[in-house]
Design an enzyme around this catalytic site. Structure first.
Site, PDB file in Angstrom:
ATOM      1  N   GLN A 133       0.863  -1.186   0.000  1.00 45.53           N
ATOM      2  CA  GLN A 133       0.000   0.000   0.000  1.00 45.53           C
ATOM      3  C   GLN A 133       0.895   1.230   0.000  1.00 45.53           C
ATOM      4  O   GLN A 133       1.799   1.350   0.834  1.00 45.53           O
ATOM      5  CB  GLN A 133      -0.922   0.021   1.219  1.00 45.53           C
ATOM      6  CG  GLN A 133      -1.955   1.140   1.118  1.00 45.53           C
ATOM      7  CD  GLN A 133      -2.805   1.325   2.359  1.00 45.53           C
ATOM      8  OE1 GLN A 133      -2.272   1.510   3.451  1.00 45.53           O
ATOM      9  NE2 GLN A 133      -4.118   1.305   2.208  1.00 45.53           N
ATOM     10  N   TYR A 169      -6.968  10.893   4.251  1.00 47.09           N
ATOM     11  CA  TYR A 169      -5.553  11.212   4.030  1.00 47.09           C
ATOM     12  C   TYR A 169      -5.422  12.172   2.840  1.00 47.09           C
ATOM     13  O   TYR A 169      -6.422  12.557   2.227  1.00 47.09           O
ATOM     14  CB  TYR A 169      -4.748   9.924   3.794  1.00 47.09           C
ATOM     15  CG  TYR A 169      -4.337   9.233   5.087  1.00 47.09           C
ATOM     16  CD1 TYR A 169      -5.134   9.302   6.224  1.00 47.09           C
ATOM     17  CD2 TYR A 169      -3.156   8.501   5.173  1.00 47.09           C
ATOM     18  CE1 TYR A 169      -4.762   8.671   7.405  1.00 47.09           C
ATOM     19  CE2 TYR A 169      -2.782   7.869   6.351  1.00 47.09           C
ATOM     20  CZ  TYR A 169      -3.585   7.959   7.469  1.00 47.09           C
ATOM     21  OH  TYR A 169      -3.225   7.346   8.638  1.00 47.09           O
ATOM     22  N   ARG A 206      -8.301  -7.030  12.033  1.00 45.86           N
ATOM     23  CA  ARG A 206      -8.285  -7.431  13.443  1.00 45.86           C
ATOM     24  C   ARG A 206      -8.611  -8.902  13.636  1.00 45.86           C
ATOM     25  O   ARG A 206      -8.035  -9.554  14.502  1.00 45.86           O
ATOM     26  CB  ARG A 206      -9.241  -6.520  14.221  1.00 45.86           C
ATOM     27  CG  ARG A 206      -8.732  -5.072  14.284  1.00 45.86           C
ATOM     28  CD  ARG A 206      -9.789  -4.121  14.772  1.00 45.86           C
ATOM     29  NE  ARG A 206     -10.936  -4.131  13.909  1.00 45.86           N
ATOM     30  CZ  ARG A 206     -12.131  -3.642  14.223  1.00 45.86           C
ATOM     31  NH1 ARG A 206     -12.307  -3.092  15.415  1.00 45.86           N
ATOM     32  NH2 ARG A 206     -13.126  -3.676  13.381  1.00 45.86           N
ATOM     33  N   CYS A 250     -12.367 -12.132  17.137  1.00 48.28           N
ATOM     34  CA  CYS A 250     -11.914 -10.791  17.550  1.00 48.28           C
ATOM     35  C   CYS A 250     -13.050 -10.161  18.351  1.00 48.28           C
ATOM     36  O   CYS A 250     -14.221 -10.258  17.967  1.00 48.28           O
ATOM     37  CB  CYS A 250     -11.632  -9.971  16.300  1.00 48.28           C
ATOM     38  SG  CYS A 250     -11.519  -8.197  16.588  1.00 48.28           S
ATOM     39  N   CYS A 252     -12.093  -4.857  20.516  1.00 50.33           N
ATOM     40  CA  CYS A 252     -11.824  -3.958  21.639  1.00 50.33           C
ATOM     41  C   CYS A 252     -10.942  -2.795  21.198  1.00 50.33           C
ATOM     42  O   CYS A 252     -10.951  -1.736  21.810  1.00 50.33           O
ATOM     43  CB  CYS A 252     -11.178  -4.715  22.788  1.00 50.33           C
ATOM     44  SG  CYS A 252      -9.476  -5.246  22.461  1.00 50.33           S
ATOM     45  N   CYS A 305      -4.449  -3.327  19.090  1.00 49.45           N
ATOM     46  CA  CYS A 305      -4.126  -3.171  17.661  1.00 49.45           C
ATOM     47  C   CYS A 305      -4.033  -1.684  17.353  1.00 49.45           C
ATOM     48  O   CYS A 305      -2.977  -1.073  17.520  1.00 49.45           O
ATOM     49  CB  CYS A 305      -5.137  -3.918  16.798  1.00 49.45           C
ATOM     50  SG  CYS A 305      -6.871  -3.553  17.162  1.00 49.45           S
ATOM     51  N   CYS A 331      -2.395  -8.105  19.707  1.00 54.26           N
ATOM     52  CA  CYS A 331      -3.809  -8.385  19.943  1.00 54.26           C
ATOM     53  C   CYS A 331      -4.000  -8.733  21.417  1.00 54.26           C
ATOM     54  O   CYS A 331      -3.156  -9.424  21.998  1.00 54.26           O
ATOM     55  CB  CYS A 331      -4.247  -9.545  19.049  1.00 54.26           C
ATOM     56  SG  CYS A 331      -5.935 -10.079  19.357  1.00 54.26           S
ATOM     57  N   GLU A 362     -13.312 -23.609  39.427  1.00 54.04           N
ATOM     58  CA  GLU A 362     -14.147 -22.414  39.298  1.00 54.04           C
ATOM     59  C   GLU A 362     -15.245 -22.466  40.361  1.00 54.04           C
ATOM     60  O   GLU A 362     -15.925 -23.475  40.521  1.00 54.04           O
ATOM     61  CB  GLU A 362     -14.729 -22.349  37.872  1.00 54.04           C
ATOM     62  CG  GLU A 362     -15.897 -21.423  37.668  1.00 54.04           C
ATOM     63  CD  GLU A 362     -15.648 -19.952  38.038  1.00 54.04           C
ATOM     64  OE1 GLU A 362     -14.508 -19.464  37.847  1.00 54.04           O
ATOM     65  OE2 GLU A 362     -16.589 -19.322  38.547  1.00 54.04           O
ATOM     66  N   ALA A 367      -6.820 -20.849  50.493  1.00 51.48           N
ATOM     67  CA  ALA A 367      -5.446 -21.260  50.822  1.00 51.48           C
ATOM     68  C   ALA A 367      -5.438 -22.622  51.527  1.00 51.48           C
ATOM     69  O   ALA A 367      -4.473 -23.383  51.408  1.00 51.48           O
ATOM     70  CB  ALA A 367      -4.801 -20.200  51.697  1.00 51.48           C
TER      71      ALA A 367
END
Ligand SMILES: Cc1cc2nc3c(=O)[nH]c(=O)nc-3n(C[C@H](O)[C@H](O)[C@H](O)COP(=O)(O)O)c2cc1C
Length: 647
Positions: free
Chosen positions: A105, A178, A323, A346, A349, A353, A365, A415, A462
């Protein structure tokens, strides 16, 4: 290859270039080059890996063609001198080695959007004396006709270098406002000479560039043109003009169009955050496709499903991703092999990126630390199998378990609740957070494909015997909502944001105040407004979502008012009362906002004590994610990845 993605895997053609499938990597600044714009090995590895993952057309980030009229600002790759050719050759070879086609590009300049340091005496260049984007007090310097010619020549010379290096295609960068866009658009082109005025005048610079490029590359060579078909700005170009541009570009012998939307004033359209949903630009792109007979490349929050549908519906000919290919470089190969469930989604967020690139850091990412550092970040087998216990099944815990299992360790995950997903699973209630849900599903699939021993509904402290045999313990137990000591916070109708997402308490009435304008508060406000509530968002700081990247922040600041949300910044909550919230306005005046309910979103505290009690008892304990320091999804996942990579 499964039938559902058949179109994506049809071969395609742009000019004389044959492509093995319809996937393109959309150009994206990586910031991984040398300060002088030369590729590093990291830059080459990044692009080569996209080809390895199955992407047919690898479009590289915008390269500068000249540095005299506009010096390089930041880590921008360059093609302005012959010295850059040797590294370009290596780049092309690396992409070719995996069967990809390499497209460079080339960008004329950034003009009014350049973020270099400018003053009244040293203004940025543009088509006309319009305000600079980053400092509207500075008016740009209109380019002289001779300078425009210099750029046209520089463009031709850069094309020559691209050819010499073996690039298969060239893309002309005229998108997002641009310099070329500044000439093409009546928003900024106020010139009265031959480079301004009517449509032909505004297109002249672009036409000269295309003719110069064609002189160098010949007629069949793939010359792609990228522009914003909808500038998403009052007075900006509309679809009718974008179609007219498309037709003109086709007549000027452009081989394909790469269509997207936005300018810096509406930049979030150029990397659409989660709020804009899937494929938000596809109908605009389809309108451009209707106007021309050359191939059209679509882009913008595409997924495998929306990309395939767009191809089937004839809305475009190729589909580009940035992304999603950062989140999962192997997406094309996984789809081809019939494993769409393995494609990591993706979450849009934008933090690691475009957020990184705008913050002067190297692209990566939040979900996939390999992206942008392919050489160093690789999941490799551990020399010795260890017994690893992961406490907590949120995204950090799941990532730690996944990576540890892939490295060959024996992994047990505990969990407390009956579900994997942690806080992410709780807050992903609105439609605009569906990518988070998809991510949790992805983790569940990946965990189910490994040999991880998962125990739900199991609280670990613990003193739990389950920890006794572990070689390493990873604590990923998350955090708790902050409850500041504001009078009335325990009032019945004052609901913590997490409880709101859990649906613990019903919100009666129509009026809701959201106290706390970080991203979590903004998201709750938006969700409530979408449910039909009348929402006021109160934030103590002078802006909302201040902690998030430029793109997402701009989206939030536009979308919330569009949904009727009243935003009060620099307003401090003083007291919660049964009939309302007492607020201190910036002038120090108190006011009562009447409301039926309040959602509090004052941030998170880590579960320090629980984590520390485990650390105090065992030697090798790694505390990650919110349990170490409240942060973003990507912070937790990346911490989990790197921690586990070094066990
Ligand atoms: C980190 C980053 C850098 C970008 N840099 C460029 C660039 O150099 N040239 C360009 O035309 N577009 C650039 N873009 C826009 C992308 O090409 C693409 O249009 C955008 O990311 C939307 O596609 P996606 O939803 O697949 O990510 C960039 C986007 C990102 C995320």
């Amino acid at each position: 290859m499964p039938d559902e993605f058949k179109k994506l895997f049809e071969t395609g053609r742009i000019g004389n270039m044959v492509l093995r499938n319809r996937f393109a990597l959309a150009p994206a600044g990586t910031h991984s080059c040398e300060p002088d714009g030369r590729y590093t090995q990291r830059t080459i590895d990044y692009y080569a890996d996209r080809a390895r993952g199955g992407t047919a057309l690898v479009i590289l980030e915008g390269h500068k063609v000249e540095v005299k009229l506009e010096p390089r600002a930041g880590f921008v790759v360059s093609a302005h001198s012959d010295e850059y050719v040797p590294a370009m050759v290596e780049m092309v070879e690396a992409i070719h080695s995996y069967g990809g086609k390499a497209c460079i590009q080339l960008q004329t300049n950034m003009g009014r959007e350049n973020f270099g340091i400018y003053t009244q005496d040293n203004p940025p260049i543009s088509a006309s004396a319009v305000p600079a984007y980053w400092n509207p007090n500075i008016l740009c310097r209109p380019l002289e006709a001779e300078e425009i010619q210099e750029i046209v020549k520089a463009f031709g010379a850069a094309c020559q270098r691209a050819l010499k290096a073996g690039f298969d295609a060239i893309e002309i960068h005229a998108h997002t406002g641009y310099l070329l866009d500044q000439f093409m658009s009546s928003l900024w082109n106020k010139r009265t000479d031959e480079y301004g005025g009517d449509f032909d005048g505004r297109m002249r610079f672009t036409a000269e560039i295309i003719r110069e490029a064609r002189k160098v590359v010949g007629l069949d060579y793939p010359l792609i043109f990228r522009y914003s078909a909808d500038q998403k700005y009052p007075g900006g170009r509309d679809i009718a003009e974008s179609q007219k541009i498309a037709k003109r570009l086709e007549a000027l012998s452009v081989s394909a169009l790469h269509v997207d939307a936005g300018i810096y004033e509406s930049i979030y359209w150029a990397a659409p955050p989660n709020y804009l949903g899937d494929a938000p630009l596809i109908d605009t792109i389809a309108e451009i496709k209707k106007a021309v007979n050359i191939p059209v490349i679509a882009v913008g929050s595409l997924t495998p499903e929306t990309a395939e549908a767009a191809l089937r519906d004839g809305k475009c000919d190729f589909v580009a991703f940035t992304r999603q290919l950062l989140a999962d470089v192997d997406m094309p190969n996984k789809l081809y092999e019939g494993h769409p469930e393995d494609v990591r989604p993706c979450i849009r967020c934008n933090e690691f990126c475009i957020g990184h690139v705008f913050g002067g850091k190297i692209v990566t990412c939040g979900l996939t630390p390999e992206a942008g550092n392919e050489m160093n970040n690789k999941i490799t087998p551990s020399e010795k199998q260890k017994n690893i216990v992961v406490v907590g099944g949120g995204c950090g815990g799941m990532e730690a378990a996944r990576v540890a299992a892939l490295r060959g360790h024996k992994v047990t995950l505990f969990e407390k609740s009956g579900e994997l997903g942690g806080l992410l699973g709780i807050i992903a209630t609105p439609e605009f957070k569906k990518q988070l849900k998809k991510l949790i599903e992805w983790y569940k699939v990946q965990l189910s494909k490994s040999h991880i021993d998962i125990h739900l509904n199991t609280e670990i402290t613990a003193d739990s015997p389950e920890l006794a045999e572990a070689d390493h313990i990873i604590v990923a137990i998350g955090g708790n909502s902050m409850r500041p000591n504001i009078p009335g916070i325990d009032t019945e109708n004052v609901i913590d944001v997490i409880d709101y997402h859990k649906g613990v308490k019903k919100i009666n009435g129509k009026k809701v105040v959201v106290a706390g304008g970080g991203m979590s508060g903004c998201d709750a406000a938006l969700e409530l407004a979408m449910e039909g509530k009348q929402v006021t968002l109160v934030e103590m700081l002078d802006g909302v979502a201040k902690e998030v990247n430029h793109f997402t922040k701009m989206a939030i600041n536009n979308i919330l008012p569009e949904h009727g949300i009243k935003i009060l910044t620099s307003h401090k909550v003083k007291e919660f009362r049964p009939d309302g919230v007492l607020i201190q306005a910036p002038e120090g005046v108190d006011m009562l906002i009447e409301t039926d309910a309040v959602i509090t979103s004052f941030g998170m505290n880590s579960k320090k004590e629980e984590a520390e009690s485990i650390q105090n008892k065992y030697y090798d304990v790694r505390v990650i994610g919110d349990s170490a320091k409240p942060g973003r999804v990507g912070d937790a996942i990346r911490a989990a990845y790197f921690t586990t990579m070094h066990i």
